[in-house]
Design a protein around this motif. Structure first.
Motif: not given
Length: 251
Positions: A162-167, A204-209
């Motif tokens: 998932h792209s969330a890993i790098a984020l 609250e933190a946004t990794l990506k929209n």
């Protein structure tokens, strides 16, 4: 718009009385001609109506799933409903994003689905609908708990690849690739609709929209308008189906 500016300049500089009225009439005719319904140079909407909707499918669960039989998933169902509203049947083509986009540019397909993000690299080659879904990728906590303000050092379950890993790594968190994220204990990374399905509280933190849309053949503006209107009329229902799909996987 260029014609409008030119006419207004001529009217103000050199015409009055009957001449001005003539210019105003010409202006109305020009604007009226430019305000008609969007057109399809290849007649896509009329061909699809009562005929066949040629849909390309890139697999991206839960938006689209490919297996035995016709494609399934939230967007596949949406296309079936669009076709039904037009009295059409769907002809499915499954493939890679690159091959399907190429087919779309050559008008061998009418649209392509697959949870396609608004920042698709093919945006200059095809026509994009307005995003029908806006989703926030973030970290969620189980019921009764909250997401730490600082993720540094905290393990977070995340889908492998998932792209969330790098984020998450950028935020100092410790990503833990987990095939079944919905079954992991502790913090999980996911889109807001997934967290809602899991009963998790979003941080609250946004990794990506991410905004999701459908792409259609370029230049077919009447067809694009029809698809776009249908997507937005069903946007709330589609989001709820995403939640239900993620909830079903978690059982």
């Amino acid at each position: 718009m260029t014609i409008l500016r030119s006419i207004q300049c001529e009217e103000g500089d050199s015409m009055s009385g009957g001449g001005s009225r003539a210019v105003r009439l010409l202006l109305v005719l020009v604007l009226g001609a430019g305000c008609g319904m969007p057109r399809d140079p290849e007649g896509t909407l009329e061909r699809v109506r009562g005929g066949t909707l040629r849909a390309g499918v890139v697999e991206r669960p839960p938006f689209t799933r490919v297996g035995q039989g016709p494609p399934s998933g939230v967007e596949a169902r949406l296309v079936e409903e669009l076709a039904s509203s037009l009295g059409a049947t769907v002809e499915w083509t499954v493939g890679t994003e690159a091959r399907l986009m190429e087919a779309l540019t050559h008008r061998k397909l009418d649209l392509v689905i697959g949870g396609i993000p608004a920042d698709t690299p093919y945006g200059a080659q095809v026509a994009l609908s307005r995003p029908y879904l806006s989703a926030r990728l973030t970290v969620g906590a189980p019921p009764g708990k909250t997401v730490p303000r600082e993720l540094k050092g905290h393990p977070v379950a995340v889908e492998p690849g998932h792209s969330a890993i790098a984020l998450l790594e950028e935020a100092g968190a410790v990503p833990e690739p987990t095939p079944q994220v919905h079954a992991a204990s502790g913090l999980r990374a996911g889109f807001d609709w997934q967290l809602e399905a899991w009963g998790y509280t979003a941080g609250e933190a946004t990794l990506k929209n991410e905004e999701v849309l459908v792409v259609v053949a370029p230049g077919e503006n009447g067809w694009l308008r029809q698809v776009d209107l249908f997507l937005h009329e069903n946007a709330s229902k589609t989001r709820e189906r995403l939640v239900q799909s993620a909830r079903g996987e978690a059982r």
